[in-house]
Design an enzyme around this catalytic site. Structure first.
Site: not given
Ligand code: NAD
Ligand code: FAD
Length: 473
Positions: A211, A277, A450
């Protein structure tokens, strides 16, 4: 098929298909243009969410959870199970069946509502006119009294880890492994990283998450994030923070080079998932000369009611600002259909719940303590640990807590943060309370059955007023 409709929607994900169904319910002739093709080569409705997002990921989370329970947690209940076998092929086939049932269901709903599905790529070529390019490249033009852009989003790629769709994959590929990778690397410990990491970790992979941020789960309440970090560590997820991936080399395995505060590092994995992302789908969505405006981050610019810069053109879901969540897009879809029909449409962006479907689940709505502090708002908190509820003990699911935050002066509920069993369901109570501008006191005065997990919410509400019963205040 007609060439003219009251409403033409581009995109049949949760935002677009809900907008279409609500439009049809309100008596408007409706068509939806969608180009998605499922892995079996069949065009499919439902977009990212149903085909390669929410639904398949939750299907695998549930299957892997069952497996993990049988292998590891039933023993505590006095149930000894021997000879447990894993059949990944059947697990993936079940997931595909769930997806097909649901996408087929949307197709039936379109038929029942007399919505035309125009298969192919849609592009707004001028106000009120959408060009549809089918799979053979043939084009036709359809007129829409109103046009709704609901083209969704796609994964962000990074130069340091180009996908080869074999060893290095995105979330789509992470849903299709045919066997459990011995060593799994994940770039990005966000929502997808934690959910897909949990799936394969439970099935036996050794999982390392790299991360970039120094802080774990930045948008989450700090107290909850700490509980989560410990729980995931105990499960064997190796989450490394402050990592900058500098390069990858894929052969029989993948070599991942990264830097952290100690210097240059390297790990070898069998598969690597890149989930850093998502970005909005705006390429080839509209002709430049329509004058449609994008915002500074490349999303279609909209106002509070999802109106774009062009009259009678709306945009909803992941392609516009706000959280990339299916339910947010669905609500926007409904709002826009109602507005087009001359009714009142509204989305309360302050009460959109978030859920991370890990174990324990994490769910929240409203503001965190950090946000309230920086906004200078005084507040009271009430925290209650699941370990003190009879139901969680009975379930052998005692990790986690409910934390409620209320305005210090008015007691109005400003945020709810839950980590623990069924957090995804429990959060709804806080959403309803916040939607009705309720106070912690209101929740505290409501009878909760409960023994249930919802007693954790009740006790947290009592704890805001320092009068929780089953803990020392
Ligand atoms: P995210 O934004 O949740 O997480 C991406 C992570 O990658 C972040 O912590 C960021 O800091 C990190 N990051 C970015 N660039 C990086 C790099 N070069 N090296 C290492 N880490 C890096 O995005 P996601 O997990 O790809 O999911 C995308 C979107 O899909 C989410 O924001 C969410 O909106 C949606 N999603 C929602 C759910 C849910 O509601 N349960 C589940 C999956 C996806
Ligand atoms: P999409 O679902 O992306 O749909 C857009 C559709 O439009 C697609 O079918 C696309 O092919 C089509 N399209 C795009 N451009 C065109 C064009 N020009 N012409 C024709 N068709 C076009 N969210 C949650 O709330 N809960 C979850 O548990 C959850 N889990 C997720 C897990 C994963 C692995 C992923 C990747 C995402 C997850 N999400 C989750 C996010 C959720 O999937 C999205 O927020 C949601 O799908 C967005 O809906 P949408 O209708 O805006 O777009």
């Amino acid at each position: 098929m007609s060439n003219s409709y009251d409403v033409v929607v581009i995109g049949a994900g949760p935002a677009g298909y809900v907008a279409a169904i609500r439009s049809a319910q309100l008596g408007m002739s409706t068509a939806v243009v969608d180009e998605f093709v499922y892995k079996d080569g069949e065009p499919a409705l439902g977009g990212t969410c149903l085909n390669v997002g929410c639904i398949p990921s939750k299907a695998l989370l549930d299957s892997s959870e069952q497996y993990h329970k049988v292998k590891h947690t039933l023993a505590a209940h006095g149930i000894k199970v021997k000879g447990v076998d894993l059949d990944v092929k059947t697990m993936i086939e079940r997931k595909d069946r769930v997806v097909k049932n649901l996408t087929g269901g949307i197709r039936q709903l379109f038929k029942a509502n007399k919505i035309d599905w125009l298969q192919g790529h849609g592009k707004l070529v001028e106000q009120g006119t959408v060009e549809v390019r089918d799979i053979e490249g043939k084009t036709r033009r359809v007129k829409g009294g109103s046009v709704i852009l609901a083209s969704g989003s796609r994964t962000v790629d990074i130069g340091a880890a180009p996908l080869d769709h074999e060893r290095i994959v995105n979330s789509d590929g992470a849903l299709e492994f045919t066997e459990v990778p011995k060593r799994l690397g994940i770039i990005g410990a966000g929502v997808i990283g934690l959910e897909m990491g949990s799936v394969w970790n439970r099935l036996g992979s050794k999982v390392v998450l790299l991360e970039a941020q120094d802080e774990f789960l930045g948008p989450v309440d700090r107290q909850v994030a700490r509980v989560a970090q410990k729980a995931f560590k105990d499960q064997g997820l190796d989450i490394r923070l402050g990592c900058r991936v500098t390069g990858t080399k894929a052969g029989k395995q993948v070599s991942v080079h990264y830097e952290d505060k100690e210097g240059k590092q390297n790990i070898q994995v069998d598969k690597l998932i890149v989930c850093v992302g998502r970005r909005p789908n705006t390429e080839d969505l509209f002709a430049e000369d329509t004058g449609l405006v994008l915002d500074e981050r490349g999303f279609v610019h909209v106002d509070e009611q999802c109106r774009t810069s062009l009259p009678d053109v709306y945009a909803v879901g992941d392609v516009v600002r706000g959280p990339m969540l299916a339910h947010k897009g669905q609500e926007e879809g409904m709002m826009v259909a109602e507005i087009i029909a001359g009714k009142y449409g509204h989305v309360n962006y302050d009460t959109i719940p978030w859920v991370v479907y890990t174990h324990p689940e994490i769910a929240w709505v409203g503001r965190t303590e950090q946000q309230l502090k920086s906004a200078g708002i005084s507040y009271n908190t009430g925290v209650f640990n699941f370990a003190a509820t009879g139901r969680a003990q009975a379930m052998e699911e005692t990790t986690g807590l409910v934390k409620l935050i209320a305005d210090a002066e008015t007691d109005q509920l400003l945020g709810a943060h839950i980590i623990g069993p069924q957090a995804s369901e429990l959060i709804a109570e806080a959403v309803v309370t916040m939607e009705f501008a309720g106070a912690a006191e209101d929740l505290a005065r409501i009878v909760h059955a409960h023994p249930t997990l919802s007693e954790g919410v009740h006790e947290a509400a009592l704890a805001v007023g320092k009068r929780a019963i089953h803990k020392a205040n």
